[in-house]
Design a protein around this motif. Structure first.
Motif, PDB file in Angstrom:
ATOM      1  N   SER A   1      -4.086   5.538  13.230  1.00 31.78           N
ATOM      2  CA  SER A   1      -5.082   5.871  14.425  1.00 31.78           C
ATOM      3  C   SER A   1      -6.179   5.008  12.707  1.00 31.78           C
ATOM      4  O   SER A   1      -7.245   4.756  13.440  1.00 31.78           O
ATOM      5  CB  SER A   1      -4.733   6.817  14.605  1.00 31.78           C
ATOM      6  N   GLN A   2      -6.088   4.902  11.654  1.00 31.46           N
ATOM      7  CA  GLN A   2      -6.969   4.695  10.456  1.00 31.46           C
ATOM      8  C   GLN A   2      -7.029   3.084  10.961  1.00 31.46           C
ATOM      9  O   GLN A   2      -8.291   3.411  10.639  1.00 31.46           O
ATOM     10  CB  GLN A   2      -6.812   5.226   9.344  1.00 31.46           C
ATOM     11  N   LEU A   3      -5.881   2.279  11.284  1.00 28.22           N
ATOM     12  CA  LEU A   3      -6.283   1.439  11.267  1.00 28.22           C
ATOM     13  C   LEU A   3      -7.093   0.544  12.405  1.00 28.22           C
ATOM     14  O   LEU A   3      -8.124  -0.033  12.056  1.00 28.22           O
ATOM     15  CB  LEU A   3      -5.107   0.653  11.220  1.00 28.22           C
ATOM     16  N   ILE A   4      -6.740   1.552  13.554  1.00 26.80           N
ATOM     17  CA  ILE A   4      -7.654   1.201  14.957  1.00 26.80           C
ATOM     18  C   ILE A   4      -8.825   1.721  15.142  1.00 26.80           C
ATOM     19  O   ILE A   4      -9.291   0.763  15.498  1.00 26.80           O
ATOM     20  CB  ILE A   4      -6.263   1.887  16.129  1.00 26.80           C
TER      21      ILE A   4
ATOM     22  N   VAL B   1       1.047  -1.128  -0.059  1.00 23.93           N
ATOM     23  CA  VAL B   1      -0.160   0.134   0.254  1.00 23.93           C
ATOM     24  C   VAL B   1       0.609   0.977  -0.027  1.00 23.93           C
ATOM     25  O   VAL B   1       1.995   1.431   0.256  1.00 23.93           O
ATOM     26  CB  VAL B   1      -0.342   0.452   1.726  1.00 23.93           C
ATOM     27  N   THR B   2       0.069   2.524  -0.581  1.00 25.53           N
ATOM     28  CA  THR B   2       0.764   3.261  -0.407  1.00 25.53           C
ATOM     29  C   THR B   2       0.691   4.346   0.588  1.00 25.53           C
ATOM     30  O   THR B   2      -0.206   4.165   1.301  1.00 25.53           O
ATOM     31  CB  THR B   2       0.711   4.600  -1.490  1.00 25.53           C
ATOM     32  N   GLY B   3       1.606   4.837   1.403  1.00 33.43           N
ATOM     33  CA  GLY B   3       1.463   5.809   2.339  1.00 33.43           C
ATOM     34  C   GLY B   3       1.492   7.425   2.632  1.00 33.43           C
ATOM     35  O   GLY B   3       1.592   7.987   2.775  1.00 33.43           O
ATOM     36  N   HIS B   4       1.608   7.137   0.770  1.00 36.01           N
ATOM     37  CA  HIS B   4       1.885   8.562   0.062  1.00 36.01           C
ATOM     38  C   HIS B   4       0.372   9.250   0.202  1.00 36.01           C
ATOM     39  O   HIS B   4       0.102   9.031  -1.219  1.00 36.01           O
ATOM     40  CB  HIS B   4       3.278   8.941  -1.129  1.00 36.01           C
ATOM     41  N   LEU B   5      -0.132   9.453   1.233  1.00 34.62           N
ATOM     42  CA  LEU B   5      -1.273  10.116   1.102  1.00 34.62           C
ATOM     43  C   LEU B   5      -1.830  11.940   1.684  1.00 34.62           C
ATOM     44  O   LEU B   5      -1.242  12.310   2.177  1.00 34.62           O
ATOM     45  CB  LEU B   5      -2.000   9.246   2.364  1.00 34.62           C
TER      46      LEU B   5
ATOM     47  N   TRP C   1     -10.000   1.688   3.509  1.00 32.87           N
ATOM     48  CA  TRP C   1      -8.690   0.764   5.214  1.00 32.87           C
ATOM     49  C   TRP C   1     -10.087   0.053   5.936  1.00 32.87           C
ATOM     50  O   TRP C   1      -9.275  -0.283   7.174  1.00 32.87           O
ATOM     51  CB  TRP C   1      -9.526   2.523   6.142  1.00 32.87           C
ATOM     52  N   ARG C   2     -11.149   0.276   5.431  1.00 34.15           N
ATOM     53  CA  ARG C   2     -11.432  -1.271   6.472  1.00 34.15           C
ATOM     54  C   ARG C   2     -11.247  -2.301   5.936  1.00 34.15           C
ATOM     55  O   ARG C   2     -10.815  -3.327   6.782  1.00 34.15           O
ATOM     56  CB  ARG C   2     -13.009  -0.623   6.085  1.00 34.15           C
TER      57      ARG C   2
ATOM     58  N   LEU D   1      -6.580   6.482   0.220  1.00 29.83           N
ATOM     59  CA  LEU D   1      -6.921   5.132   0.363  1.00 29.83           C
ATOM     60  C   LEU D   1      -8.805   5.791   1.346  1.00 29.83           C
ATOM     61  O   LEU D   1      -8.879   7.141   2.492  1.00 29.83           O
ATOM     62  CB  LEU D   1      -6.455   5.168   1.934  1.00 29.83           C
ATOM     63  N   ALA D   2      -9.992   5.516   0.594  1.00 29.79           N
ATOM     64  CA  ALA D   2     -11.145   5.583   1.062  1.00 29.79           C
ATOM     65  C   ALA D   2     -11.186   4.906   2.417  1.00 29.79           C
ATOM     66  O   ALA D   2     -10.599   3.697   2.684  1.00 29.79           O
ATOM     67  CB  ALA D   2     -12.160   4.756   0.001  1.00 29.79           C
TER      68      ALA D   2
END
Ligand code: SAH
Length: 263
Positions: free
Chosen positions: A185-188, A145-149, A161-162, A156-157
């Motif tokens: 924080s999005q993963l949690i 996954v790219t973490g370049h958001l 994330w879900r 990542l909609a």
């Protein structure tokens, strides 16, 4: 007019210059022109003939030295002049390497090309940190996954994330260090257990490789304590990270006595 040459879009591997493929090495040995990236180990250029033209087109984090369109044009122009051109990219050219754009441009112009895969950082850096990205008991699915958001263009909609939080055992984030707070924080938020192990591996497969481990809940603090972590780095999330405790082979060899910086 000279005969059209050929372009090889070659994966240089993740860092250790021995992790290029035999085919990639053979391409370099035949090169008239090498167009290389920031993340391709410059030691690899020694394999190209002395007479080969070497063109750096690396992108510095905020300062693009050569725009992608210019790179596409450069590859085409050099090949049309009859050269064997090697486009050397860090890792695998097809993983966040923009090879699609380059190959499409060449295909459109009818210029022959080949893609030579490479060892990607999201698998190799964990391997050198003692973490296999899959494992019969700890991980049966793996995502890159790219973490370049970018806020103006959320890559990542919510559904993604879900899915990453609940449906994938091991997730490798590339280009994600600056966004680590958001990623964790999005993963949690989307349901991943805050105690899920995380590793951040910088300069994977190189002598300066450094790894920091923690959990989704404390990885930010762990990272703040360790200033040796700089880009490029992979953020790896998943239970497989636990295996490092037992099979951390590379950094143990680098630090005699077997104590990794950050266990
Ligand atoms: N095509 C490359 C990825 C290019 S994107 C590949 O397949 O590996 C650039 C990102 O790759 C960096 O931000 C970092 O996340 C990762 N990366 C590249 N080399 C790395 C290394 N030696 N150690 C850790 N991460 C690395």
């Amino acid at each position: 007019m000279s005969q059209t040459g050929k372009v090889y879009l070659v994966g240089a591997g993740p860092g250790d210059p021995k992790l290029i493929t035999v085919k990639g090495l053979e391409c370099l040995q035949q090169a008239d022109v090498v167009v290389y990236d920031r993340l391709a180990n410059p030691a690899l250029l020694e394999h190209a003939p002395e007479t080969a033209e070497r063109i750096y087109c690396g992108k510095l984090p905020d300062n693009h030295t050569l725009k992608q369109e210019k790179i596409n044009e450069l590859l085409a122009e050099k090949a049309l002049a009859g050269n064997v051109v090697v486009r050397l990219k860090g890792g695998d050219p097809c993983v966040f390497g923009r090879v699609g754009e380059e190959a499409e441009h060449l295909a459109r112009l009818g210029i022959p090309f080949e893609i030579v895969p490479g060892v990607t950082a999201g698998i190799a850096a964990p391997a050198y940190a003692g973490i296999p990205v899959t494992h019969r008991e700890h991980g049966s699915s793996f995502a890159v996954v790219t973490g370049h958001l970018r806020e103006d263009k959320p890559e990542l909609a919510t559904e993604k994330w879900r899915a990453l939080a609940n449906g994938i055992d091991t997730v490798a984030f590339y280009m994600g260090v600056a966004n680590l707070p958001l990623i964790r924080s999005q993963l949690i938020l989307h349901g991943r257990d805050p105690q899920t192990p995380v590793a951040v591996i910088a300069w994977g497969t190189l002598p300066q490789q450094t790894t920091v481990t923690g959990t989704l809940s404390d990885i930010e603090e762990r990272l703040a304590e360790n200033s040796q972590i700089t880009n490029p780095a992979i953020i790896l999330v998943g239970d497989v990270v636990q295996l490092r405790e037992r099979i951390n082979w590379f950094e143990s060899a680098l630090t005699p006595g077997g104590t990794a910086v950050n266990q």
